[in-house]
Design a protein around this motif. Sequence first.
Motif, PDB file in Angstrom:
ATOM      1  N   ILE A   3       0.842  -1.193   0.000  1.00  0.00           N
ATOM      2  CA  ILE A   3       0.000   0.000   0.000  1.00  0.00           C
ATOM      3  C   ILE A   3       0.882   1.249   0.000  1.00  0.00           C
ATOM      4  N   ASN A   4       0.756   2.041  -1.059  1.00  0.00           N
ATOM      5  CA  ASN A   4       1.375   3.367  -1.110  1.00  0.00           C
ATOM      6  C   ASN A   4       2.886   3.338  -0.888  1.00  0.00           C
ATOM      7  N   ASN A   5       3.541   2.388  -1.491  1.00  0.00           N
ATOM      8  CA  ASN A   5       5.001   2.327  -1.424  1.00  0.00           C
ATOM      9  C   ASN A   5       5.585   2.984  -2.666  1.00  0.00           C
ATOM     10  N   LYS A   6       6.522   3.881  -2.460  1.00  0.00           N
ATOM     11  CA  LYS A   6       7.109   4.609  -3.583  1.00  0.00           C
ATOM     12  C   LYS A   6       8.238   3.773  -4.168  1.00  0.00           C
ATOM     13  N   GLY A   7       7.873   2.637  -4.708  1.00  0.00           N
ATOM     14  CA  GLY A   7       8.846   1.720  -5.277  1.00  0.00           C
ATOM     15  C   GLY A   7       8.146   0.489  -5.806  1.00  0.00           C
ATOM     16  N   GLN A   8       8.936  -0.427  -6.357  1.00  0.00           N
ATOM     17  CA  GLN A   8       8.402  -1.622  -6.974  1.00  0.00           C
ATOM     18  C   GLN A   8       8.963  -2.876  -6.310  1.00  0.00           C
ATOM     19  N   VAL A   9       8.303  -3.982  -6.551  1.00  0.00           N
ATOM     20  CA  VAL A   9       8.878  -5.294  -6.275  1.00  0.00           C
ATOM     21  C   VAL A   9       9.625  -5.692  -7.539  1.00  0.00           C
ATOM     22  N   THR A  10      10.914  -5.958  -7.399  1.00  0.00           N
ATOM     23  CA  THR A  10      11.762  -6.076  -8.583  1.00  0.00           C
ATOM     24  C   THR A  10      12.511  -7.400  -8.611  1.00  0.00           C
ATOM     25  N   ALA A  11      12.386  -8.093  -9.742  1.00  0.00           N
ATOM     26  CA  ALA A  11      13.245  -9.243 -10.031  1.00  0.00           C
ATOM     27  C   ALA A  11      14.525  -8.672 -10.644  1.00  0.00           C
ATOM     28  N   ARG A  12      15.432  -8.227  -9.787  1.00  0.00           N
ATOM     29  CA  ARG A  12      16.593  -7.456 -10.246  1.00  0.00           C
ATOM     30  C   ARG A  12      17.668  -8.346 -10.865  1.00  0.00           C
ATOM     31  N   HIS A  13      17.997  -9.443 -10.201  1.00  0.00           N
ATOM     32  CA  HIS A  13      18.940 -10.438 -10.732  1.00  0.00           C
ATOM     33  C   HIS A  13      18.414 -11.825 -10.401  1.00  0.00           C
ATOM     34  N   GLY A  14      18.921 -12.808 -11.088  1.00  0.00           N
ATOM     35  CA  GLY A  14      18.540 -14.181 -10.791  1.00  0.00           C
ATOM     36  C   GLY A  14      17.356 -14.629 -11.624  1.00  0.00           C
ATOM     37  N   HIS A  15      17.256 -15.932 -11.797  1.00  0.00           N
ATOM     38  CA  HIS A  15      16.266 -16.509 -12.704  1.00  0.00           C
ATOM     39  C   HIS A  15      15.185 -17.273 -11.948  1.00  0.00           C
ATOM     40  N   ALA A  16      14.076 -17.510 -12.675  1.00  0.00           N
ATOM     41  CA  ALA A  16      13.026 -18.455 -12.265  1.00  0.00           C
ATOM     42  C   ALA A  16      12.392 -18.104 -10.914  1.00  0.00           C
ATOM     43  N   ASN A  17      12.112 -16.830 -10.717  1.00  0.00           N
ATOM     44  CA  ASN A  17      11.381 -16.408  -9.525  1.00  0.00           C
ATOM     45  C   ASN A  17       9.883 -16.313  -9.843  1.00  0.00           C
ATOM     46  N   SER A  18       9.068 -16.460  -8.823  1.00  0.00           N
ATOM     47  CA  SER A  18       7.616 -16.414  -9.002  1.00  0.00           C
ATOM     48  C   SER A  18       7.017 -15.320  -8.122  1.00  0.00           C
ATOM     49  N   TYR A  19       6.088 -14.560  -8.717  1.00  0.00           N
ATOM     50  CA  TYR A  19       5.416 -13.455  -8.025  1.00  0.00           C
ATOM     51  C   TYR A  19       3.918 -13.618  -8.263  1.00  0.00           C
ATOM     52  N   TYR A  20       3.188 -14.015  -7.235  1.00  0.00           N
ATOM     53  CA  TYR A  20       1.770 -14.282  -7.473  1.00  0.00           C
ATOM     54  C   TYR A  20       0.929 -14.051  -6.216  1.00  0.00           C
ATOM     55  N   GLY A  21      -0.358 -13.754  -6.478  1.00  0.00           N
ATOM     56  CA  GLY A  21      -1.314 -13.592  -5.394  1.00  0.00           C
ATOM     57  C   GLY A  21      -1.093 -12.374  -4.523  1.00  0.00           C
ATOM     58  N   ASN A  22      -0.376 -11.371  -5.016  1.00  0.00           N
ATOM     59  CA  ASN A  22      -0.106 -10.158  -4.236  1.00  0.00           C
ATOM     60  C   ASN A  22      -1.137  -9.077  -4.562  1.00  0.00           C
ATOM     61  N   TYR A  23      -1.351  -8.175  -3.608  1.00  0.00           N
ATOM     62  CA  TYR A  23      -2.260  -7.041  -3.783  1.00  0.00           C
ATOM     63  C   TYR A  23      -1.453  -5.742  -3.707  1.00  0.00           C
ATOM     64  N   PHE A  24      -1.659  -4.865  -4.688  1.00  0.00           N
ATOM     65  CA  PHE A  24      -0.963  -3.582  -4.743  1.00  0.00           C
ATOM     66  C   PHE A  24      -2.005  -2.457  -4.808  1.00  0.00           C
ATOM     67  N   PHE A  25      -1.861  -1.460  -3.926  1.00  0.00           N
ATOM     68  CA  PHE A  25      -2.802  -0.347  -3.889  1.00  0.00           C
ATOM     69  C   PHE A  25      -2.055   0.983  -3.842  1.00  0.00           C
ATOM     70  N   ARG A  26      -2.602   1.950  -4.561  1.00  0.00           N
ATOM     71  CA  ARG A  26      -2.185   3.351  -4.407  1.00  0.00           C
ATOM     72  C   ARG A  26      -3.412   4.126  -3.950  1.00  0.00           C
ATOM     73  N   VAL A  27      -3.277   4.893  -2.858  1.00  0.00           N
ATOM     74  CA  VAL A  27      -4.393   5.679  -2.342  1.00  0.00           C
ATOM     75  C   VAL A  27      -3.963   7.131  -2.180  1.00  0.00           C
ATOM     76  N   ASP A  28      -4.952   8.001  -2.163  1.00  0.00           N
ATOM     77  CA  ASP A  28      -4.735   9.441  -1.954  1.00  0.00           C
ATOM     78  C   ASP A  28      -3.861  10.082  -3.025  1.00  0.00           C
ATOM     79  N   GLY A  29      -3.777   9.468  -4.194  1.00  0.00           N
ATOM     80  CA  GLY A  29      -3.060  10.077  -5.307  1.00  0.00           C
ATOM     81  C   GLY A  29      -1.563  10.180  -5.131  1.00  0.00           C
ATOM     82  N   LYS A  30      -0.981   9.386  -4.266  1.00  0.00           N
ATOM     83  CA  LYS A  30       0.460   9.442  -4.027  1.00  0.00           C
ATOM     84  C   LYS A  30       1.228   9.115  -5.301  1.00  0.00           C
ATOM     85  N   SER A  31       2.264   9.889  -5.598  1.00  0.00           N
ATOM     86  CA  SER A  31       3.036   9.671  -6.823  1.00  0.00           C
ATOM     87  C   SER A  31       4.114   8.616  -6.597  1.00  0.00           C
ATOM     88  N   GLY A  32       4.508   7.974  -7.695  1.00  0.00           N
ATOM     89  CA  GLY A  32       5.636   7.046  -7.661  1.00  0.00           C
ATOM     90  C   GLY A  32       5.330   5.674  -7.106  1.00  0.00           C
TER      91      GLY A  32
END
Length: 763
Positions: free
Chosen positions: A274-303
């Motif tokens: 919720i309202n994190n000014k950043g991303q979840v990033t697969a920066r290095h490494g292979h074969a990672n899984s990202y699933y079933g997560n919830y992402f929200f932006r509220v109050d018009g926060k940028s970034g």
Amino acid sequence: MRKKVFRVLQCVCVGTMLLPAGMAAASESTAPVQTAALVSASSDASVQQDNVVRVTTTAELTAAISAAAAGTTIVLADGVYSHTGAFSISGKNGTASAPITIKAENQGQAELTARAGFNISNSSYIVIQGFKFTGTAIAVNMNNSNNIRVTRNTFAMAVVNNPAGWKWVQFGGNNSHHNRIDHNEFGPRGDLGQMIAFQNGVMSQYDVIEYNYFHDAAPQTTNGGETIRVGLSGSSMSNGYTTIQYNLFVNLDSDPEVISVKSGNNTVRYNTFINNKGQVTARHGHANSYYGNYFFRVDGKSGVGGLRIYANDQKIYNNYFENISGAIHIDGGDYDAGPDGSNYDSSVLAKHWRVYRAQVTNNTMVNASNGIVVGKSYTYAPVDSVVANNLVVGSGGPLYSEVKTSNTFFEGNIGYGGTLDNVTRATYEIREADPLFVTLGGLQKLSAGSPAINTGTGSYPFLNEDMDGQPRDAIDVGADEYSAAPALRQPLTPADVGPNAVTAIKPQAAGKDIAEWYNGSVNVALSAMNTEPGTRSIEYRLNGQQAWASYTGPLSITQEGKHTIAYRYTNEEGLTEPEGSVQIQIDKTKPTYQLTLNGKPYASSLSFADTDTLNVQLQAQDGLSGLAKQSFTILEATYETQATIPLTARIGQQSINVEIADKAGNVTAQTLSFRVTPTLASLSGLVEGYAASGELTGSLVPQLTNSLKQAQHHYEKGSIEQAIQFVDDNFLKHLNNKDDQITAAAKQVLQNYAQALVAFWSK
């Protein structure tokens, strides 16, 4: 801002959780009650009293650690403890059934400050529980150690002016594996560094980070403020097998990467951002899984960001994004290590590797001007990747943005509300359709008529359930599967995670929250929300029964009335958590009513003259659920409980449509009839009206008037046949012989009314 974010989230969801060996999570009970129950049961019931060592000073704590053996529990009394360095736990080994536990006597009341913390090396089966860390050095450092558990602590470290940053919790080393960080609170943080970091050239493996509350990290001007960093560039070709699940991340603005994955074969699932000014990033490494997560932006926060991936064989599926533009980035790369990732040396490990074979499937993006972005940055476009069965709803666009030309395979995607793509795509790749969302639990989900239902294409074996944990049947497009099965997951709230969390039980019927009333038998499922299969149980009792019964499947409630189901949860540690309850109310009986017309109970034989004014009254009753609505419709108008209606010119059979519904959905609907009869007075009034309007003129006026007067005279004497003769023979004869003195329309009305009057008298 923070309180407002939580209020918004609590509209979105009510959460709960656990995991492979998962522990308790959220409840609607108050935190103090939960804390007291948890500390009492988990400390006293699980250890032998003769192995408990109570300490009150740092010297006693050091000595107790030195003497500890498998099964020892060291209890630190309430207080603030300052130390010049970390407490060393070296070469200490408990067992799975008899760990070495170091814990606060009362959760959060033993505070370790200054440079106090725990340095765990070459050890196993150690539990660190219930402390509050506020110091200026690493709170928990695990090196070459395994099966270490850090649970129900609070990390609110002091701000340190260290340009290089520093870690709050870290682990790594040759023998580091199967460690668990659960039910802790991390934050706030005002300086640079990671809250949790996987360090060393050798990657720790099979670790679990779950049910933690990460919040409020201030913006930094230097890179290196990730909340969780899973590995280093230098060890990025190692496999971590780390699982990060059921955590809540809120207002973490210290780095463009909230979670930075720098190793392979890790899983990030079932978290809420919720309202994190950043991303979840697969920066290095292979074969990672990202699933079933919830992402929200509220109050018009940028970034506020979603997911961004590099390297090979990453999977992104069943994620839900709301109000986030550019929710998923299958990014371009500045280095190409080849399809098997083997073309590299140590000098390129820190680069952004080209994406190969990413699978981005069945994600939902709501209010997104850009949903999925392909190849935005750097030089090399993704290769052999798949974008399938995603659902993007927003304005502007393109909803699917292909910045670089690539051979990315598209199928089964839906977009609605904006430009679909900046590249021409066939409808089997991306089609435009309104998904017909309905708001459930604060989330946008598919309604029964959605074109996304059963229209997913392709074969993706990993898609066996949706974001809620409901089984996938014929695949729906997006993260949500339209299903009557109980939901097992939902977005997390602060009550669901951290030191005071317990597991919430969610009662459901047909996959939905319990309704206020039902009009038939109900099968009630009790679901432990946001948990993984493991050692746990649900018990219930019905309508105040004294004995608790084990819950093994949905409970069938069949009888009318109000039923109370009490339930409670026993977690992996044998702790029975605070009980909850739900009321199931069943009303199978249709409502009843009484209808009166001019004070008389309705009967089909009732009739009224058209000179009457009809007073209609409807009284409805429902003995169980109560009335939801009631109405009656008469003469093309609808009323709720009563109406006063002139019957002028309404002769003939008339109907009253009665409809009554109770709160359970039972409906009583009937059509009733009554008769309106003609009168000489009304016929005389029609003649007078037409004469006044000029539609009736000349000698015909007195002829018609005299005929009606004669009919009235005989009618009042009881000579009905004579009255009929004056209407039938005289009135109608005059009416038909003087067409030049009456308009055709007026003649027709008078003729019809006179004939109706004759027919009524004749009966």
